[in-house]
Design a protein around this motif. Structure first.
Motif, PDB file in Angstrom:
ATOM      1  N   ASN A  70       0.832  -1.204   0.000  1.00  0.00           N
ATOM      2  CA  ASN A  70       0.000   0.000   0.000  1.00  0.00           C
ATOM      3  C   ASN A  70       0.867   1.256   0.000  1.00  0.00           C
ATOM      4  O   ASN A  70       0.618   2.206  -0.731  1.00  0.00           O
ATOM      5  CB  ASN A  70      -0.922   0.006   1.222  1.00  0.00           C
ATOM      6  N   LYS A  71       1.892   1.200   0.821  1.00  0.00           N
ATOM      7  CA  LYS A  71       2.765   2.355   0.921  1.00  0.00           C
ATOM      8  C   LYS A  71       3.481   2.586  -0.414  1.00  0.00           C
ATOM      9  O   LYS A  71       3.617   3.713  -0.879  1.00  0.00           O
ATOM     10  CB  LYS A  71       3.791   2.106   2.027  1.00  0.00           C
ATOM     11  N   ALA A  72       3.942   1.470  -1.031  1.00  0.00           N
ATOM     12  CA  ALA A  72       4.620   1.580  -2.316  1.00  0.00           C
ATOM     13  C   ALA A  72       3.672   2.197  -3.344  1.00  0.00           C
ATOM     14  O   ALA A  72       4.064   3.087  -4.116  1.00  0.00           O
ATOM     15  CB  ALA A  72       5.097   0.219  -2.779  1.00  0.00           C
ATOM     16  N   MET A  73       2.432   1.728  -3.339  1.00  0.00           N
ATOM     17  CA  MET A  73       1.470   2.241  -4.308  1.00  0.00           C
ATOM     18  C   MET A  73       1.189   3.717  -4.055  1.00  0.00           C
ATOM     19  O   MET A  73       0.986   4.493  -5.002  1.00  0.00           O
ATOM     20  CB  MET A  73       0.168   1.434  -4.234  1.00  0.00           C
ATOM     21  N   ALA A  74       1.206   4.148  -2.777  1.00  0.00           N
ATOM     22  CA  ALA A  74       0.993   5.561  -2.450  1.00  0.00           C
ATOM     23  C   ALA A  74       2.115   6.398  -3.060  1.00  0.00           C
ATOM     24  O   ALA A  74       1.869   7.460  -3.655  1.00  0.00           O
ATOM     25  CB  ALA A  74       0.940   5.734  -0.935  1.00  0.00           C
TER      26      ALA A  74
ATOM     27  N   THR B  12       9.377   6.336  -8.263  1.00  0.00           N
ATOM     28  CA  THR B  12       8.190   5.591  -8.718  1.00  0.00           C
ATOM     29  C   THR B  12       8.600   4.250  -9.311  1.00  0.00           C
ATOM     30  O   THR B  12       7.913   3.246  -9.112  1.00  0.00           O
ATOM     31  CB  THR B  12       7.381   6.373  -9.770  1.00  0.00           C
ATOM     32  N   ASN B  13       9.727   4.230 -10.028  1.00  0.00           N
ATOM     33  CA  ASN B  13      10.219   2.936 -10.526  1.00  0.00           C
ATOM     34  C   ASN B  13      10.410   1.955  -9.367  1.00  0.00           C
ATOM     35  O   ASN B  13      10.017   0.797  -9.443  1.00  0.00           O
ATOM     36  CB  ASN B  13      11.574   3.110 -11.210  1.00  0.00           C
ATOM     37  N   ILE B  14      11.034   2.487  -8.320  1.00  0.00           N
ATOM     38  CA  ILE B  14      11.275   1.639  -7.158  1.00  0.00           C
ATOM     39  C   ILE B  14       9.943   1.140  -6.598  1.00  0.00           C
ATOM     40  O   ILE B  14       9.789  -0.033  -6.262  1.00  0.00           O
ATOM     41  CB  ILE B  14      12.087   2.414  -6.089  1.00  0.00           C
ATOM     42  N   ALA B  15       8.986   2.051  -6.560  1.00  0.00           N
ATOM     43  CA  ALA B  15       7.666   1.662  -6.058  1.00  0.00           C
ATOM     44  C   ALA B  15       7.089   0.533  -6.904  1.00  0.00           C
ATOM     45  O   ALA B  15       6.525  -0.441  -6.385  1.00  0.00           O
ATOM     46  CB  ALA B  15       6.726   2.856  -6.052  1.00  0.00           C
ATOM     47  N   GLU B  16       7.253   0.660  -8.223  1.00  0.00           N
ATOM     48  CA  GLU B  16       6.762  -0.404  -9.115  1.00  0.00           C
ATOM     49  C   GLU B  16       7.449  -1.726  -8.803  1.00  0.00           C
ATOM     50  O   GLU B  16       6.811  -2.788  -8.741  1.00  0.00           O
ATOM     51  CB  GLU B  16       7.018  -0.028 -10.578  1.00  0.00           C
ATOM     52  N   THR B  17       8.772  -1.651  -8.618  1.00  0.00           N
ATOM     53  CA  THR B  17       9.526  -2.879  -8.317  1.00  0.00           C
ATOM     54  C   THR B  17       9.060  -3.498  -7.001  1.00  0.00           C
ATOM     55  O   THR B  17       8.881  -4.715  -6.905  1.00  0.00           O
ATOM     56  CB  THR B  17      11.030  -2.576  -8.246  1.00  0.00           C
ATOM     57  N   VAL B  18       8.868  -2.634  -6.009  1.00  0.00           N
ATOM     58  CA  VAL B  18       8.421  -3.151  -4.710  1.00  0.00           C
ATOM     59  C   VAL B  18       7.060  -3.839  -4.860  1.00  0.00           C
ATOM     60  O   VAL B  18       6.838  -4.933  -4.330  1.00  0.00           O
ATOM     61  CB  VAL B  18       8.354  -2.007  -3.668  1.00  0.00           C
ATOM     62  N   HIS B  19       6.200  -3.199  -5.639  1.00  0.00           N
ATOM     63  CA  HIS B  19       4.894  -3.824  -5.877  1.00  0.00           C
ATOM     64  C   HIS B  19       5.063  -5.179  -6.557  1.00  0.00           C
ATOM     65  O   HIS B  19       4.428  -6.166  -6.190  1.00  0.00           O
ATOM     66  CB  HIS B  19       4.025  -2.912  -6.746  1.00  0.00           C
ATOM     67  N   TYR B  20       5.977  -5.254  -7.514  1.00  0.00           N
ATOM     68  CA  TYR B  20       6.219  -6.513  -8.230  1.00  0.00           C
ATOM     69  C   TYR B  20       6.753  -7.585  -7.277  1.00  0.00           C
ATOM     70  O   TYR B  20       6.318  -8.746  -7.309  1.00  0.00           O
ATOM     71  CB  TYR B  20       7.208  -6.278  -9.369  1.00  0.00           C
ATOM     72  N   ILE B  21       7.658  -7.177  -6.407  1.00  0.00           N
ATOM     73  CA  ILE B  21       8.212  -8.151  -5.457  1.00  0.00           C
ATOM     74  C   ILE B  21       7.103  -8.738  -4.602  1.00  0.00           C
ATOM     75  O   ILE B  21       7.021  -9.955  -4.394  1.00  0.00           O
ATOM     76  CB  ILE B  21       9.274  -7.482  -4.547  1.00  0.00           C
TER      77      ILE B  21
ATOM     78  N   ASP C 186       3.641  -8.484  -5.040  1.00  0.00           N
ATOM     79  CA  ASP C 186       2.429  -8.990  -5.674  1.00  0.00           C
ATOM     80  C   ASP C 186       2.718  -9.981  -6.800  1.00  0.00           C
ATOM     81  O   ASP C 186       1.913 -10.869  -7.063  1.00  0.00           O
ATOM     82  CB  ASP C 186       1.637  -7.800  -6.228  1.00  0.00           C
ATOM     83  N   GLY C 187       3.840  -9.839  -7.444  1.00  0.00           N
ATOM     84  CA  GLY C 187       4.164 -10.744  -8.545  1.00  0.00           C
ATOM     85  C   GLY C 187       3.673 -10.249  -9.891  1.00  0.00           C
ATOM     86  O   GLY C 187       4.056 -10.778 -10.923  1.00  0.00           O
ATOM     87  N   ASN C 188       2.812  -9.257  -9.874  1.00  0.00           N
ATOM     88  CA  ASN C 188       2.306  -8.735 -11.139  1.00  0.00           C
ATOM     89  C   ASN C 188       2.798  -7.308 -11.342  1.00  0.00           C
ATOM     90  O   ASN C 188       2.948  -6.557 -10.379  1.00  0.00           O
ATOM     91  CB  ASN C 188       0.774  -8.715 -11.136  1.00  0.00           C
ATOM     92  N   PRO C 189       3.044  -6.910 -12.579  1.00  0.00           N
ATOM     93  CA  PRO C 189       3.352  -5.503 -12.828  1.00  0.00           C
ATOM     94  C   PRO C 189       2.089  -4.664 -12.576  1.00  0.00           C
ATOM     95  O   PRO C 189       0.975  -5.194 -12.610  1.00  0.00           O
ATOM     96  CB  PRO C 189       3.747  -5.477 -14.299  1.00  0.00           C
ATOM     97  N   ILE C 190       2.290  -3.380 -12.328  1.00  0.00           N
ATOM     98  CA  ILE C 190       1.127  -2.526 -12.087  1.00  0.00           C
ATOM     99  C   ILE C 190       0.383  -2.322 -13.402  1.00  0.00           C
ATOM    100  O   ILE C 190       0.990  -2.015 -14.428  1.00  0.00           O
ATOM    101  CB  ILE C 190       1.577  -1.171 -11.526  1.00  0.00           C
ATOM    102  N   THR C 191      -0.894  -2.581 -13.352  1.00  0.00           N
ATOM    103  CA  THR C 191      -1.655  -2.519 -14.605  1.00  0.00           C
ATOM    104  C   THR C 191      -2.339  -1.174 -14.800  1.00  0.00           C
ATOM    105  O   THR C 191      -2.538  -0.745 -15.930  1.00  0.00           O
ATOM    106  CB  THR C 191      -2.700  -3.641 -14.648  1.00  0.00           C
TER     107      THR C 191
END
Lengths: 455, 237, 272
Positions: B149-153, B204-213, B215-220
């Motif tokens: 959640n924090k990464a997505m914020a 934001t790139n880092i946030a995307e990577t954290v989300h990937y780590i 969730d396993g999915n890229p942000i759609t």
């Protein structure tokens, strides 16, 4: 005396073992041991056992011989040259010395017996003392050898190896001994009867006359009828036992439920435990008459003792051999081969025929060979069911005879041990031995050739 | 979370990598703060120190790469572990870029050499820096705690930086038009602002990577963007 | 029970590579009992045609049991009982009117340990065609044997010694011989029960390469303990645990982002 000696040996060894072990344990406190303490103890024990046993085994017979010679010399030096008189004299001396002599002994005998008794007591004490000394020396040697770095384990291992080698040698030497003793008698037989006549003669009637003028004094020692008789009966037996035993094994191993198998296999093996005498009279009293009646009803001429009856019963006797051994080898075929075959869509019988039997072939052959050896060596059934007549025939309905039966017949009753008749038994035994040996070699070759390495 | 592997050494490998990434992030944060500090205080010594310190970040990145490659070869990581390691590689890359950008700002401070623009202008850049540092801190925290959640914020929060950047550009443009002698220092300042804006993008790139780590999915979903042009002020002018 | 299982029909149609319009093998609520032991619990699985499906899971999870249901090898175990439905090409294979011999001609199997018969290489491969009467003449049989060996990538290595014993080959060659034996009857489905677990890496790589070729013509289901192998060779992966089918899906997703925590724990090596 021997018991006392052995008891002493035991005590010494036990003490030596305990001391050796204790000493090693004590040494272990200060230094790292090469071998664990029990090995040290065992080493000390071994260095006691070895010389003591050696003394007993070598010393006792020598001492005995010396005592006997001395006693006989005292009795009457002239008996030494005559085996018979020597034996009689010796028996008297020992009997008197042990107080079992009946009657009034002569003076010479009494002296000889006294010499014998005193010498005996003296030497035995000497051996006992010697044993003690040797044992203590051994113990001392053992103890002296001990140290933390002493490789007691290796020495004990070597002693174990020697012991096992000795056991193996006994088995081998016994076999060789038997072969040679039979061989010597056979050679003596061939001094009287030519080997050619023996091996190729068509007539077998070993009844030589005791007096020269008796009828049938010549005797005939042609073994061909025995060979044919043996082959005939064995052939019938294996004809019966081979298929039945094999099929039973296949059923047991491949088709039967575990519960049926658990119940049927022991029963089948009970058959192997029936004494052959019982099977023999079953053959002679039950089966032979049935065969004769059946044969006669078909207009055949059947002897009351027939090869067929003996062969059938002998076949029954060896069924458990064939089936039990075959069952084992079939079970030894890895499950993975069965799975492989079933997974190809093969049925059970296809799997048995095309995969399991070929894989187990060598084992089955050796099972058959073992059964044949057993059949060839079997005596009792044939004696009772097949008769003694050395007929040269392949007719299963006639009476025939075999090697073993003839050996038994020849040796039953009072015999002179140097007549051709008696010696013939040894020659027959030798041929029989040779025969089974050949069978075994053939079996071994087949096994080697077709053996499948599963893993 | 990486403490339940049957092979304990694997846990340690993963923890080492995560620790190095966190350390690298901390260094980068400090570099960014220092470089902008040097700019604000016209402190060339501090700027020089920032330039020199960048090699430490580079060294850490190499170390993370080596450790990651070694761990992949040794453990054949699957699923979350694999994403962890690949994520760490990407994080290291982004953080290294942030370090480079901070170094670039420091270099410009040295190049300006006392010819500084008025503090009024620098204040806008400082404001941007505060925002970016906040983002960076938040996203590194999200990584350390595996907080999606924090990464997505953080991922959604880049908009504001872009907006401030646009306004800074506009201001600088006006200033340059007023007096052409200001152009040199204003261009430098512009690049600093641009660098900081890029740092925000890396965050934001880092946030995307954290989300990937996690969730396993890229942000759609599409990222909210106030302005898509790189130099909106120029087209706007 | 079905809550344990995630078979997504939407997934099965179109989304997965190699998944045709209709699945080749369909398992519905399959239960297996060994005596009192409930070895497989309500398994639902669709296996796509002409693709490799990997079954993974810890030892004793039921994956091999499930595999052996597909060619009814469990029939050879007296205490084993199977309920539920398994269809191949929409034909129930547990239908009493279906002959298990014919089923096994359509569903080949390769075992964990190479198990060539103690016969010549030629006879090993000719075994199936002979049983099922596929070849009318010697020439036809020769052709089938050579063709199968070629497909199994073994022909060049053994063409000069077809009459030598199959057990004399190396482990990897033996396993390829077993594959040749299986494909000699031209099955539609090939089941592989840990086919590489007894082989060295080179032989394993050859088998994997072979599977890559075979997938064009056969539906392959492989049980493996090697996650890497499953990831390398399969299009779809099913994870079994304690008799349940826990998760099933495209291999890429199973190994990068599994949905179920148990799958995650298993493939990342976190099972206690």
């Amino acid at each position: 005396m021997v018991y006392l000696y052995l008891a002493g040996l035991f005590v010494l060894v036990a003490v030596g073992y305990l001391f050796g072990r204790a000493r090693a344990k004590a040494a272990a406190d200060t230094e790292a041991l090469h071998s664990r303490p029990p090995y040290h103890g065992a080493f000390v024990g071994l260095s006691i056992i070895a010389p003591m046993l050696l003394l007993l085994v070598i010393g006792l017979p020598i001492a005995d011989r010396m005592i006997v010679n001395q006693a006989l010399q005292t009795f009457d030096p002239t008996v030494m040259s005559d085996d018979l008189r020597r034996g009689v004299a010796l028996r008297d001396i020992t009997a008197l010395a042990t107080g079992k002599y009946t009657g009034e002994p002569t003076l010479a005998l009494r002296q000889a017996a006294d010499t014998y008794a005193s010498l005996r007591a003296w030497t035995y004490n000497l051996i006992l003392a010697g044993g003690l000394v040797v044992g203590l020396l051994g113990a001392a040697f053992g103890f002296r050898s001990l140290s933390a770095s002493f490789r007691a384990r290796n020495h004990v291992e070597r002693a174990v190896k020697i012991l096992l080698l000795a056991a193996a040698s006994v088995a081998v030497l016994t076999t060789i001994g038997i072969v040679f003793s039979v061989l010597f008698e056979t050679v003596r037989f061939f001094e009287r009867v030519s080997p050619f006549e023996f091996l190729f003669g068509l007539q077998w009637s070993p009844q030589t006359a005791i007096r020269a003028d008796q009828a049938g004094s010549s005797g005939a020692f042609g073994i061909v009828p025995l060979v044919t008789g043996t082959l005939l009966i064995t052939g019938i037996a294996i004809l019966i036992a081979g298929p039945i035993g094999l099929f039973a094994a296949i059923y047991m191993a491949e088709y039967a439920t575990p519960r049926f198998r658990a119940f049927a296999k022991p029963i089948l093996e009970i058959l192997a435990g029936i004494p052959t005498v019982v099977l023999g009279f079953f053959a002679a009293l039950t089966l032979a008459p049935i065969i004769r009646e059946t044969g006669e009803s078909m207009g055949l001429n059947v002897a009351s003792e027939s090869a067929l009856a003996a062969g059938i019963v002998m076949g029954m006797m060896i069924i458990p051999f064939v089936s039990s051994l075959s069952d084992d080898v079939i079970n030894a075929v890895p499950q993975s081969l069965r799975d492989g075959s079933y997974a190809m869509g093969a049925t059970r019988s296809e799997t048995v025929k095309k995969v399991i039997l070929p894989a187990a072939f060598s084992g089955i052959v050796s099972a058959m060979m073992l059964a044949i050896s057993r059949a060839v060596g079997e005596t009792m059934i044939v004696v009772m069911a097949a008769g003694l007549a050395g007929n040269l025939t392949f007719n299963p309905l006639a009476a025939v005879t075999t090697f073993t039966v003839q050996i038994k017949t020849i040796l039953v009753g009072d015999q002179e041990f140097d007549s051709a008749k008696t010696l013939a038994a040894f020659a027959l035994g030798f041929v029989l031995f040779f025969f089974t040996l050949t069978l075994n070699i053939i079996a071994m070759q087949i096994v080697k050739r077709y053996r499948e390495q599963y893993d | 979370m990486n403490d339940q592997h049957t092979a304990k050494a694997f846990d340690i490998d993963l923890q080492d990598i995560a620790r190095m990434v966190a350390e690298m992030g901390g260094l980068a944060e400090k570099q960014v703060a220092d470089s902008v500090d040097a700019l604000a205080k016209r402190d060339t010594t501090l700027a020089q120190r920032v330039t020199a310190a960048d090699s430490a970040i580079d060294a850490l990145q190499r170390e993370i790469e080596e450790k990651s490659v070694l761990t992949i070869a040794r453990r054949q990581p699957m699923a979350v572990d694999l994403r962890d390691i690949v994520g760490a590689l990407r994080l290291a890359n982004d953080i290294e870029r942030i370090g480079d950008l901070a170094k670039n700002i420091a270099k410009r401070v040295i190049a300006l050499n006392a010819e500084f623009p008025p503090p009024k202008l620098i204040r806008g850049v400082e404001h941007m820096t505060d925002l970016v540092l906040e983002q960076l801190k938040a996203v590194l925290d999200a990584y350390a705690r595996r907080d999606d959640n924090k990464a997505m914020a953080v991922w959604r929060g880049d908009e504001e930086i872009d907006a401030v950047c646009t306004s800074v550009f506009r201001e600088l443009l006006t200033y340059m038009m007023e007096d052409p002698r200001n152009i040199t220092c204003c261009i430098h300042l512009m690049f600093c602002a641009k660098n900081i804006e890029r740092m925000g993008d890396h965050a934001t790139n880092i946030a995307e990577t954290v989300h990937y780590i996690i969730d396993g999915n890229p942000i759609t979903e599409r990222r909210p963007k106030g302005d898509t042009t790189t130099i909106p002020a120029l087209t706007g002018a | 029970m079905n809550s344990m299982v995630q078979v997504k029909q939407s997934d099965a149609e179109g989304a997965a590579p190699g998944l045709g319009v209709k699945p080749k093998v369909i398992a519905r609520d399959v239960n297996v009992f060994y005596g009192d032991k409930h070895a497989l619990k309500g398994v639902n699985l669709d296996v796509p045609a002409r693709a490799v499906t990997a079954l993974i899971g810890p030892s004793g999870c039921g994956k091999s049991t499930f595999l052996r249901c597909i060619n009814r090898m469990n029939d050879t175990i007296p205490i084993c009982r199977v309920t539920g439905k398994i269809e191949i090409d929409e034909r129930d294979i547990y239908d009493p009117t279906l002959d298990v011999v014919q089923l096994r001609a359509r569903v080949g199997m390769v075992f964990q340990k190479p198990n060539p018969f103690p016969k010549s290489i030629y006879e090993n491969v000719a075994y199936g065609p002979r049983i099922h009467g596929f070849a009318k003449t010697k020439a036809e049989l020769d052709e089938i044997v050579a063709g199968s060996l070629r497909k199994a990538g073994l022909f060049e290595e053994v063409k000069d010694r077809l009459q030598e014993s199959g057990t004399g080959l190396s482990g990897g060659q033996q396993q390829r011989l077993c594959i040749a034996r299986a494909i000699a009857v031209n099955p539609e489905v090939i089941l592989m029960d840990e086919p590489c677990s007894a082989l060295d890496p080179i032989a394993t790589a050859k088998i994997e390469e072979l599977m890559d070729e075979l997938r064009e013509n056969f539906t392959i289901i492989i049980v493996t303990h090697s996650m890497q192998q499953a990831a390398r060779v399969s299009e779809r992966t099913a994870f079994f645990h304690l008799g349940y089918l826990v998760e099933e899906g495209r291999t890429e997703e199973m190994f990068t982002k599994p949905k179920d925590q148990r799958t995650q724990d298993y493939i990342t090596g976190r099972f206690g």
